[in-house]
Design a protein around this motif. Structure first.
Motif, PDB file in Angstrom:
ATOM      1  N   SER A 117      75.806  46.501 -19.362  1.00  0.00           N
ATOM      2  CA  SER A 117      75.888  46.765 -21.114  1.00  0.00           C
ATOM      3  C   SER A 117      74.543  47.684 -21.243  1.00  0.00           C
ATOM      4  CB  SER A 117      75.740  46.106 -21.647  1.00  0.00           C
ATOM      5  OG  SER A 117      75.024  44.931 -22.160  1.00  0.00           O
ATOM      6  N   SER A 118      73.324  47.593 -20.951  1.00  0.00           N
ATOM      7  CA  SER A 118      72.211  48.491 -20.627  1.00  0.00           C
ATOM      8  C   SER A 118      72.500  49.257 -20.284  1.00  0.00           C
ATOM      9  CB  SER A 118      71.085  47.212 -20.367  1.00  0.00           C
ATOM     10  OG  SER A 118      71.401  47.347 -19.140  1.00  0.00           O
ATOM     11  N   TYR A 119      73.173  49.531 -19.743  1.00  0.00           N
ATOM     12  CA  TYR A 119      73.424  50.845 -19.061  1.00  0.00           C
ATOM     13  C   TYR A 119      74.160  52.477 -20.560  1.00  0.00           C
ATOM     14  CZ  TYR A 119      73.291  48.989 -14.656  1.00  0.00           C
ATOM     15  OH  TYR A 119      73.096  48.196 -13.219  1.00  0.00           O
ATOM     16  N   LYS A 120      74.868  51.346 -21.293  1.00  0.00           N
ATOM     17  CA  LYS A 120      74.902  52.856 -22.718  1.00  0.00           C
ATOM     18  C   LYS A 120      74.247  52.822 -23.020  1.00  0.00           C
ATOM     19  CE  LYS A 120      74.674  48.539 -26.203  1.00  0.00           C
ATOM     20  NZ  LYS A 120      74.831  47.681 -26.866  1.00  0.00           N
ATOM     21  N   LYS A 121      72.661  53.061 -22.832  1.00  0.00           N
ATOM     22  CA  LYS A 121      71.365  53.483 -23.152  1.00  0.00           C
ATOM     23  C   LYS A 121      70.775  55.259 -22.073  1.00  0.00           C
ATOM     24  CE  LYS A 121      69.300  49.244 -25.522  1.00  0.00           C
ATOM     25  NZ  LYS A 121      68.113  49.055 -25.890  1.00  0.00           N
TER      26      LYS A 121
END
Length: 291
Positions: free
Chosen positions: A136-140
């Motif tokens: 989920s942190s890849y959305k940044k």
């Protein structure tokens, strides 16, 4: 100093008959370079040269060949009919509106492992992949900025294909994310090669990403050495295709390879470990993501 083990595969000059042919664009008649060619359901493959010609070692009797490359429809024909093969181009529809593009103000590298004991060996004509799960942190940092691949080559300017696949409904590598082949050049020596991806504006898929490499079995990548067995006095030709890609020996749930014209999934057998994980050789491929 990293420990690297090298394993080499000998190819005998006494194999089966050699089929020769050429692959062309069905509309323009121009030769198509670097087409992937497989003997159906066998681990025997080849690649077309820059002028579209190819050679593959197999008997024509009862065999079928599979021809595939990005931008063209896949074709399966009898080996006896492969003197001239025409592939039909695929028309891609372009997005009318580009919603967003990378601004590149931040980046992260993903794919590194805790182990750094590498092996380099000739993987033959198959395509080996590495899976990158979505976090989920890849959305940044959702855009693919660079891909790196660790290689060993004894020749200058060897070339390979790098593939990017989504994940299909069964968890296998699905559709390719590019509409044309991504062919890259590798320098001589043992090195990490980094290739820019920003021009493609690729976003990291939310169901994960497979990145694979395809060795091109072409004359430009080949070296030959004559070897004579001192006991039998039999002479053989050692054929080696570069570059070699380095692998890590790591614990994973599965392994996907493309061979015989289809994807093959390997999982742990006789699972006494509830985790279901197994040790595999995984190509040393990393990604840099950006925003």
């Amino acid at each position: 100093m990293k420990n690297i083990a090298y394993l080499f595969l000998l190819f005998s000059c006494f194999i089966s008959a050699q089929i020769k042919g050429v692959v062309k664009d069905s509309l323009t008649g121009k030769p198509i370079p670097y087409v992937n060619i497989w003997v159906e359901n066998e681990n025997i493959g080849s690649t077309t040269e820059e002028n579209g010609t190819f050679f593959i070692n197999t008997s024509a009797k009862g065999k079928r060949l599979i021809f595939s490359t990005l931008g063209y429809e896949k074709k399966i024909i009898n080996a006896s009919d492969a003197l001239e093969v025409n592939l039909k181009p695929i028309a891609y529809s372009l997005d009318e509106v580009v919603i967003s593009k990378s601004i590149g103000t931040k980046s992260i590298e993903i794919g590194k492992t805790n182990t750094e004991i590498f092996q380099a060996f000739d993987n033959g004509p198959k395509i080996d992949t590495k899976f990158f799960p979505y976090i989920s942190s890849y959305k940044k940092t959702k855009y693919l900025k660079q891909v790196s691949i660790y290689t060993d080559s004894r020749i200058e300017n060897a070339i390979i294909k790098i593939h990017f696949y989504g994940v299909d409904s069964n968890g296998f590598p699905g559709e390719e994310l590019l509409d044309k082949d991504f062919v890259v050049t590798v320098k001589e020596g043992t090195r990490i090669n980094r290739f820019d991806l920003t021009e493609f504006n690729l976003k990291f898929p939310k169901n994960g990403l497979f990145v694979g490499f395809e060795k091109l079995m072409i004359e430009k990548n080949k070296t030959e050495k004559t070897i004579t067995d001192l006991n039998t006095n039999i002479t053989q030709i050692q054929k080696t295709y570069f570059p070699f890609v380095l692998y890590n020996y790591v614990e994973r749930d599965f392994l996907y390879t493309f061979s015989g014209g289809k994807w093959n999934r390997k999982t742990k057998e006789h699972d006494s470990d509830s985790s279901g994980k197994m040790m595999i050789n995984e190509p040393v491929i990393n990604l840099i993501l950006t925003n």
